[in-house]
Design a protein around this motif. Structure first.
Motif, PDB file in Angstrom:
ATOM      1  N   ASP A  37     -13.840   8.722  19.425  1.00 30.43           N
ATOM      2  CA  ASP A  37     -15.056   8.864  18.632  1.00 30.43           C
ATOM      3  C   ASP A  37     -15.424   7.571  17.912  1.00 30.43           C
ATOM      4  O   ASP A  37     -16.517   7.463  17.366  1.00 30.43           O
ATOM      5  CB  ASP A  37     -14.961  10.039  17.662  1.00 30.43           C
ATOM      6  CG  ASP A  37     -13.795   9.920  16.689  1.00 30.43           C
ATOM      7  OD1 ASP A  37     -12.929   9.042  16.887  1.00 30.43           O
ATOM      8  OD2 ASP A  37     -13.751  10.705  15.731  1.00 30.43           O
ATOM      9  N   THR A  38     -14.532   6.579  17.914  1.00 27.34           N
ATOM     10  CA  THR A  38     -14.824   5.260  17.342  1.00 27.34           C
ATOM     11  C   THR A  38     -14.274   4.169  18.270  1.00 27.34           C
ATOM     12  O   THR A  38     -13.323   4.410  19.027  1.00 27.34           O
ATOM     13  CB  THR A  38     -14.179   5.059  15.955  1.00 27.34           C
ATOM     14  OG1 THR A  38     -12.753   5.048  16.097  1.00 27.34           O
ATOM     15  CG2 THR A  38     -14.595   6.146  14.972  1.00 27.34           C
ATOM     16  N   VAL A  39     -14.859   2.988  18.178  1.00 24.25           N
ATOM     17  CA  VAL A  39     -14.376   1.844  18.956  1.00 24.25           C
ATOM     18  C   VAL A  39     -12.946   1.516  18.555  1.00 24.25           C
ATOM     19  O   VAL A  39     -12.097   1.228  19.408  1.00 24.25           O
ATOM     20  CB  VAL A  39     -15.302   0.622  18.771  1.00 24.25           C
ATOM     21  CG1 VAL A  39     -14.712  -0.624  19.416  1.00 24.25           C
ATOM     22  CG2 VAL A  39     -16.688   0.904  19.336  1.00 24.25           C
ATOM     23  N   GLU A  40     -12.656   1.583  17.267  1.00 26.73           N
ATOM     24  CA  GLU A  40     -11.313   1.255  16.782  1.00 26.73           C
ATOM     25  C   GLU A  40     -10.257   2.172  17.381  1.00 26.73           C
ATOM     26  O   GLU A  40      -9.196   1.720  17.811  1.00 26.73           O
ATOM     27  CB  GLU A  40     -11.259   1.319  15.239  1.00 26.73           C
ATOM     28  CG  GLU A  40     -12.087   0.270  14.539  1.00 26.73           C
ATOM     29  CD  GLU A  40     -13.585   0.598  14.465  1.00 26.73           C
ATOM     30  OE1 GLU A  40     -14.361  -0.307  14.118  1.00 26.73           O
ATOM     31  OE2 GLU A  40     -13.984   1.741  14.782  1.00 26.73           O
ATOM     32  N   LEU A  41     -10.548   3.476  17.418  1.00 24.89           N
ATOM     33  CA  LEU A  41      -9.580   4.426  17.971  1.00 24.89           C
ATOM     34  C   LEU A  41      -9.441   4.244  19.482  1.00 24.89           C
ATOM     35  O   LEU A  41      -8.337   4.335  20.025  1.00 24.89           O
ATOM     36  CB  LEU A  41      -9.963   5.864  17.628  1.00 24.89           C
ATOM     37  CG  LEU A  41      -9.013   6.955  18.118  1.00 24.89           C
ATOM     38  CD1 LEU A  41      -7.575   6.702  17.659  1.00 24.89           C
ATOM     39  CD2 LEU A  41      -9.486   8.324  17.647  1.00 24.89           C
ATOM     40  N   ALA A  42     -10.528   3.963  20.180  1.00 22.54           N
ATOM     41  CA  ALA A  42     -10.441   3.711  21.619  1.00 22.54           C
ATOM     42  C   ALA A  42      -9.573   2.483  21.890  1.00 22.54           C
ATOM     43  O   ALA A  42      -8.731   2.494  22.791  1.00 22.54           O
ATOM     44  CB  ALA A  42     -11.830   3.539  22.222  1.00 22.54           C
ATOM     45  N   HIS A  43      -9.741   1.440  21.099  1.00 22.69           N
ATOM     46  CA  HIS A  43      -8.912   0.233  21.254  1.00 22.69           C
ATOM     47  C   HIS A  43      -7.449   0.547  20.959  1.00 22.69           C
ATOM     48  O   HIS A  43      -6.545   0.114  21.689  1.00 22.69           O
ATOM     49  CB  HIS A  43      -9.413  -0.886  20.342  1.00 22.69           C
ATOM     50  CG  HIS A  43      -8.601  -2.130  20.442  1.00 22.69           C
ATOM     51  ND1 HIS A  43      -7.679  -2.490  19.486  1.00 22.69           N
ATOM     52  CD2 HIS A  43      -8.550  -3.078  21.409  1.00 22.69           C
ATOM     53  CE1 HIS A  43      -7.098  -3.614  19.852  1.00 22.69           C
ATOM     54  NE2 HIS A  43      -7.601  -4.002  21.005  1.00 22.69           N
ATOM     55  N   LYS A  44      -7.199   1.313  19.913  1.00 20.34           N
ATOM     56  CA  LYS A  44      -5.819   1.691  19.577  1.00 20.34           C
ATOM     57  C   LYS A  44      -5.184   2.466  20.725  1.00 20.34           C
ATOM     58  O   LYS A  44      -4.034   2.219  21.101  1.00 20.34           O
ATOM     59  CB  LYS A  44      -5.808   2.524  18.291  1.00 20.34           C
ATOM     60  CG  LYS A  44      -4.402   2.896  17.811  1.00 20.34           C
ATOM     61  CD  LYS A  44      -4.447   3.752  16.555  1.00 20.34           C
ATOM     62  CE  LYS A  44      -4.666   2.866  15.365  1.00 20.34           C
ATOM     63  NZ  LYS A  44      -4.485   3.587  14.078  1.00 20.34           N
ATOM     64  N   ARG A  45      -5.936   3.394  21.297  1.00 18.41           N
ATOM     65  CA  ARG A  45      -5.405   4.168  22.434  1.00 18.41           C
ATOM     66  C   ARG A  45      -5.109   3.251  23.625  1.00 18.41           C
ATOM     67  O   ARG A  45      -4.105   3.422  24.313  1.00 18.41           O
ATOM     68  CB  ARG A  45      -6.390   5.261  22.841  1.00 18.41           C
ATOM     69  CG  ARG A  45      -6.374   6.433  21.892  1.00 18.41           C
ATOM     70  CD  ARG A  45      -7.275   7.564  22.347  1.00 18.41           C
ATOM     71  NE  ARG A  45      -7.062   8.707  21.474  1.00 18.41           N
ATOM     72  CZ  ARG A  45      -8.021   9.513  21.052  1.00 18.41           C
ATOM     73  NH1 ARG A  45      -9.281   9.346  21.449  1.00 18.41           N
ATOM     74  NH2 ARG A  45      -7.736  10.526  20.260  1.00 18.41           N
ATOM     75  N   ALA A  46      -5.989   2.298  23.887  1.00 15.10           N
ATOM     76  CA  ALA A  46      -5.749   1.367  24.998  1.00 15.10           C
ATOM     77  C   ALA A  46      -4.471   0.556  24.759  1.00 15.10           C
ATOM     78  O   ALA A  46      -3.687   0.345  25.687  1.00 15.10           O
ATOM     79  CB  ALA A  46      -6.948   0.434  25.176  1.00 15.10           C
ATOM     80  N   LEU A  83      -1.543   2.854  25.335  1.00 16.56           N
ATOM     81  CA  LEU A  83      -1.382   3.110  26.768  1.00 16.56           C
ATOM     82  C   LEU A  83      -0.607   1.969  27.422  1.00 16.56           C
ATOM     83  O   LEU A  83       0.345   2.199  28.172  1.00 16.56           O
ATOM     84  CB  LEU A  83      -2.750   3.281  27.428  1.00 16.56           C
ATOM     85  CG  LEU A  83      -2.749   3.528  28.934  1.00 16.56           C
ATOM     86  CD1 LEU A  83      -2.064   4.845  29.272  1.00 16.56           C
ATOM     87  CD2 LEU A  83      -4.186   3.511  29.462  1.00 16.56           C
ATOM     88  N   GLU A  84      -0.985   0.733  27.121  1.00 15.43           N
ATOM     89  CA  GLU A  84      -0.282  -0.412  27.695  1.00 15.43           C
ATOM     90  C   GLU A  84       1.148  -0.494  27.151  1.00 15.43           C
ATOM     91  O   GLU A  84       2.074  -0.818  27.891  1.00 15.43           O
ATOM     92  CB  GLU A  84      -1.047  -1.709  27.416  1.00 15.43           C
ATOM     93  CG  GLU A  84      -0.359  -2.971  27.876  1.00 15.43           C
ATOM     94  CD  GLU A  84      -0.146  -3.107  29.389  1.00 15.43           C
ATOM     95  OE1 GLU A  84       0.397  -4.150  29.805  1.00 15.43           O
ATOM     96  OE2 GLU A  84      -0.495  -2.190  30.165  1.00 15.43           O
ATOM     97  N   GLU A  85       1.351  -0.174  25.867  1.00 13.47           N
ATOM     98  CA  GLU A  85       2.700  -0.186  25.304  1.00 13.47           C
ATOM     99  C   GLU A  85       3.589   0.848  25.989  1.00 13.47           C
ATOM    100  O   GLU A  85       4.744   0.560  26.339  1.00 13.47           O
ATOM    101  CB  GLU A  85       2.650   0.094  23.803  1.00 13.47           C
ATOM    102  CG  GLU A  85       4.028   0.087  23.154  1.00 13.47           C
ATOM    103  CD  GLU A  85       3.978   0.473  21.691  1.00 13.47           C
ATOM    104  OE1 GLU A  85       3.921  -0.451  20.859  1.00 13.47           O
ATOM    105  OE2 GLU A  85       3.987   1.689  21.393  1.00 13.47           O
TER     106      GLU A  85
END
Length: 195
Positions: free
Chosen positions: A151-160, A163-165
């Motif tokens: 729902d936010t750019v910040e949360l999408a970036h955190k999820r990405a 995911l890589e981690e």
């Protein structure tokens, strides 16, 4: 770029204007570590029309991925499409990404992988939207990249990043000859459970 989520102009992102039929998507050829106002094009979600008549660049070649996702998920205000190195390596060798930590479980919950489709084709968006229509927030586009929503750019970036981690931890365990059991997300349904 330093996190290994994209190389050069690989990857793109968009943000929906909350409560509207509009989003801003990165322009074709944009480097995600050099963003400014001119890096984005305003688009109508329902029909894909360019609304920013002064835009000097065309929208990303993966515009269809963003639009299909917004149409399938009214709760989503940000779509991040990246090419994370370890996510793609595990996909290429047929290994699922394990949720290792409580952060992985809480932020990713589940990861769905779609079949390979060459980049830029409409099927990429259709498959990604279908994969996340049930509330899934992390989709691996086989041999291509990922689509992560929030729902936010910040949360999408955190999820990405998570995911890589998770992919990196899975890879390291495999390199050591170990198999990781994924952390169950059942504990997240317990009242009072927090990360």
């Amino acid at each position: 770029m330093g996190a290994g989520l994209a190389v050069g102009s690989g990857g793109n992102l968009s943000a929906r204007v909350p409560g509207t039929d509009e989003c801003w998507v990165t322009a074709a050829g944009t480097w995600l570590d050099h963003l400014d106002r001119g890096s984005f094009v305003r688009i109508r979600i329902s029909d894909g029309a360019v609304l920013d008549r002064e835009a000097e660049a065309a929208p990303s070649s993966e515009l269809g991925l963003h639009l299909a996702t917004y149409r399938a998920r009214p709760d989503v205000n940000a779509v991040v499409h990246l090419h994370p190195q370890h996510v793609l390596l595990l996909d290429a060798i047929g290994e699922p990404i394990r949720l290792v930590t409580t952060d992985h479980a809480a932020y990713l919950r589940r990861i769905v992988t779609t079949p390979f489709v060459p980049p830029g084709r409409p099927e990429v968006g259709a498959l990604a939207a279908a994969a996340c229509a049930d509330g899934t927030d992390c989709v691996v586009l086989s041999r291509h990249g990922c689509s992560v929503v929030a729902d936010t750019v910040e949360l999408a970036h955190k999820r990405a990043c998570y995911l890589e981690e998770a992919a990196l931890m899975t890879y390291r365990a495999l390199a050591l000859g170990r198999t990781l059991e994924p952390l169950s997300t059942d504990w997240l349904r317990v009242p009072g459970a927090t990360v």
